[in-house]
Design an enzyme around this catalytic site. Structure first.
Site, PDB file in Angstrom:
ATOM      1  N   GLY A  74      21.024  -2.312  27.198  1.00 53.90           N
ATOM      2  CA  GLY A  74      22.136  -2.870  26.436  1.00 53.90           C
ATOM      3  C   GLY A  74      21.887  -2.817  24.934  1.00 53.90           C
ATOM      4  N   THR A  75      20.659  -3.077  24.524  1.00 55.71           N
ATOM      5  CA  THR A  75      20.338  -3.101  23.094  1.00 55.71           C
ATOM      6  C   THR A  75      20.633  -1.757  22.442  1.00 55.71           C
ATOM      7  OG1 THR A  75      18.629  -4.760  23.471  1.00 55.71           O
ATOM      8  CG2 THR A  75      18.467  -3.498  21.432  1.00 55.71           C
ATOM      9  N   ASN A 153      25.827 -15.018  26.514  1.00 59.84           N
ATOM     10  CA  ASN A 153      24.652 -15.052  27.374  1.00 59.84           C
ATOM     11  C   ASN A 153      23.953 -16.412  27.400  1.00 59.84           C
ATOM     12  OD1 ASN A 153      24.263 -13.751  24.664  1.00 59.84           O
ATOM     13  ND2 ASN A 153      22.136 -14.285  25.093  1.00 59.84           N
ATOM     14  N   GLN A 183      26.180  -9.464  29.980  1.00 60.66           N
ATOM     15  CA  GLN A 183      26.045 -10.670  30.803  1.00 60.66           C
ATOM     16  C   GLN A 183      27.221 -10.800  31.779  1.00 60.66           C
ATOM     17  OE1 GLN A 183      23.517 -12.831  32.058  1.00 60.66           O
ATOM     18  NE2 GLN A 183      22.926 -12.334  29.968  1.00 60.66           N
ATOM     19  N   SER A 203      23.728  -3.308  30.938  1.00 65.04           N
ATOM     20  CA  SER A 203      22.284  -3.263  31.150  1.00 65.04           C
ATOM     21  C   SER A 203      21.966  -3.369  32.637  1.00 65.04           C
ATOM     22  CB  SER A 203      21.650  -4.428  30.400  1.00 65.04           C
ATOM     23  OG  SER A 203      20.286  -4.488  30.685  1.00 65.04           O
ATOM     24  N   HIS A 205      19.191  -4.285  34.247  1.00 67.46           N
ATOM     25  CA  HIS A 205      18.348  -5.369  34.787  1.00 67.46           C
ATOM     26  C   HIS A 205      19.045  -6.715  34.909  1.00 67.46           C
ATOM     27  CE1 HIS A 205      17.078  -7.520  30.983  1.00 67.46           C
ATOM     28  NE2 HIS A 205      17.434  -6.381  30.442  1.00 67.46           N
ATOM     29  N   THR A 241      14.618  13.109  27.707  1.00 66.38           N
ATOM     30  CA  THR A 241      14.675  13.371  29.148  1.00 66.38           C
ATOM     31  C   THR A 241      15.324  12.183  29.851  1.00 66.38           C
ATOM     32  OG1 THR A 241      12.675  14.667  28.943  1.00 66.38           O
ATOM     33  CG2 THR A 241      13.254  13.934  31.172  1.00 66.38           C
ATOM     34  N   CYS A 328      12.404 -17.681  21.061  1.00 63.70           N
ATOM     35  CA  CYS A 328      11.767 -18.586  20.110  1.00 63.70           C
ATOM     36  C   CYS A 328      11.000 -17.733  19.106  1.00 63.70           C
ATOM     37  CB  CYS A 328      10.763 -19.495  20.802  1.00 63.70           C
ATOM     38  SG  CYS A 328      11.487 -20.472  22.082  1.00 63.70           S
TER      39      CYS A 328
HETATM   40  C1  LIG Z   1      24.712 -10.274  26.031  1.00 60.87           C
HETATM   41  C2  LIG Z   1      23.510  -9.382  25.982  1.00 60.87           C
HETATM   42  N1  LIG Z   1      23.570  -8.248  25.272  1.00 60.87           N
HETATM   43  C3  LIG Z   1      22.536  -7.391  25.206  1.00 60.87           C
HETATM   44  C4  LIG Z   1      21.349  -7.655  25.864  1.00 60.87           C
HETATM   45  C5  LIG Z   1      20.225  -6.667  25.757  1.00 60.87           C
HETATM   46  O1  LIG Z   1      20.136  -5.866  26.911  1.00 60.87           O
HETATM   47  P1  LIG Z   1      18.795  -5.045  27.230  1.00 60.87           P
HETATM   48  O2  LIG Z   1      17.756  -6.049  27.627  1.00 60.87           O
HETATM   49  O3  LIG Z   1      19.157  -4.112  28.345  1.00 60.87           O
HETATM   50  O4  LIG Z   1      18.427  -4.295  25.998  1.00 60.87           O
HETATM   51  C6  LIG Z   1      21.232  -8.841  26.611  1.00 60.87           C
HETATM   52  C7  LIG Z   1      19.962  -9.189  27.291  1.00 60.87           C
HETATM   53  O5  LIG Z   1      19.484 -10.307  27.194  1.00 60.87           O
HETATM   54  C8  LIG Z   1      22.342  -9.722  26.680  1.00 60.87           C
HETATM   55  O6  LIG Z   1      22.306 -10.859  27.387  1.00 60.87           O
END
Ligand SMILES: Cc1ncc(COP(=O)(O)O)c(C=O)c1O
Length: 381
Positions: A74-75, A153, A183, A203, A205, A241, A328
């Site tokens: 997601g990041t 989140n 989320q 994301s 996971h 890749t 934190c």
């Molecule tokens: C709302 C939200 N955006 C983005 C992310 C980031 O996703 P990733 O861990 O796959 O980079 C998270 C993960 O905590 C999230 O809760």
């Protein structure tokens, strides 16, 4: 400690991988390990898995396969969509986002801001819902990207996405409406086109898939610069890749999730309600966002006189893993930016804990977990 004795209530941070996802990941790694961009039989096998997975994943969100690009999570997807459209623009281009976004969006927005572009960080009300009038005022003909998360989140509070997308398109049809749905997809069925979402970050996971795999959805017709430069993978959009095993794991997780979504949501909602009601009857507390729409798996609770760090450690010792919902900073307890945006009183801002349920939550967990929280609080007082 036997892991079965430990209660995991931190699914919003990450979920355990589903068995089907693990099997799909392992099988792809064993049988289709070749580079999906190669020109031989094993590469074609990997490429087929990649494209079949892309087709399936796209269908889960009402999207076309070529609207899906795989990322490291997601990041990366958020960074890509928020930062790269500004690369070749003059300084009149603007970004609108909200004060309650995940750090992946907020830090990307701050990066855009540091390059001299105007960024509007729209505030929210006391329940954690973005102020619509302020959002509307921030959109103008210079808006290049507007980014609003589908649901928060930390609190689970759902934002009026469809309405916000419409506001953006009515004022500036050329602006891109992005939504971080990381989320939300854990417990919501989303159709991006119907919702007016033009780009999205997903994301793996958070839905029982592997870590390090995600999706960048971008509506047909939009083109944004590449974020990672190198080889010509992923329709020449993203170099590197391709993590085909991760993609296969994500597709398998999503398949199981979508098949069970209705009954899982009902069960999680029920257990979360039992959990909250039990605690409300026995302890003085406030449930965040109780009067507005929330994701069923997140319960952010404000305790009256208990510091969240102290309670988190005590719960851990009593066999329950939860989190505050925000990272934190080097041991120092920094108040959550989401709660700050909600103007939570500073006397209680560090008294919040996030309890998050997930796909392996079982009947009875709500009461069991509430009893542990009650017992732990009594021990502390
Ligand atoms: C709302 C939200 N955006 C983005 C992310 C980031 O996703 P990733 O861990 O796959 O980079 C998270 C993960 O905590 C999230 O809760």
């Amino acid at each position: 400690m036997n892991k079965n004795d430990y209660i995991y209530l931190d699914h919003a941070a990450t979920t355990p991988m589903r068995q089907v996802a693990f099997e799909a990941y392992k099988k792809t790694e064993m049988d289709a390990y070749a580079n999906s961009s190669g020109g031989h039989a094993l590469s074609r096998k990997a490429k087929n898995i990649l494209e079949e997975s892309r087709e399936f994943i796209a269908s889960c969100f009402g999207a076309a396969p070529n609207e899906i690009t795989f990322t490291s999570g997601g990041t990366e997807a958020d960074n890509w969509i928020i930062k790269t459209p500004f690369i070749d623009k003059d300084s009149s281009a603007e970004l609108t986002t909200t004060q309650i976004e995940h750090e992946a969006v907020l830090a990307s927005a701050e990066n855009v801001n540091s390059k001299g572009f105007n960024v509007n960080f729209v505030s929210c009300d006391g329940e954690g819902v973005t102020n619509i009038d302020e959002f509307k005022k921030s959109i103008n003909p210079n808006t290049l990207v507007a980014s609003v998360m589908y649901a928060n989140n930390e609190t689970g509070v759902v934002q009026p996405i469809q309405e916000m997308s419409k506001i953006v398109k009515d004022i500036n049809p050329n602006a891109l409406f992005h939504s971080d749905v990381v989320q939300a997809v854990a417990t919501k069925k989303l159709n991006f086109h119907n919702l007016g979402i033009e780009s999205a970050a997903i994301s793996g996971h958070k839905i029982g898939g592997p870590k390090g795999i995600g999706v960048m959805f971008l509506k047909t017709g939009y083109k944004i610069p590449s974020f990672l430069h190198g080889g010509k993978q992923e329709l020449e959009r993203r170099a590197g890749t391709v993590n085909v095993s991760g993609v296969a794991g994500l597709a398998a997780a999503l398949k199981e999730q979508q098949n069970n979504l209705e009954k899982d949501v009902e069960l999680i909602e029920n257990e979360k309600t039992i959990f909250e009601n039990y605690l409300k009857e026995n302890i003085e507390l406030r449930v965040v966002g109780e009067n507005v729409e929330r994701l069923c798996h997140i319960s952010n609770i404000q305790f009256k006189d208990i510091n969240s760090e102290t309670l988190m450690v005590a719960l851990d010792l009593n066999g329950m893993g939860v989190s505050r919902g925000s990272a934190c900073a080097s041991g120092a307890q920094k108040p959550s930016h989401v709660l700050e945006a909600m103007k939570v009183d500073e006397q209680v801002i560090n008294n919040h804990l996030r309890f998050s349920f997930g796909w392996n939550t079982q009947k009875g967990d709500g009461e069991k977990c509430a009893e542990i929280v009650e017992k732990t609080i009594k021990e502390l007082s």
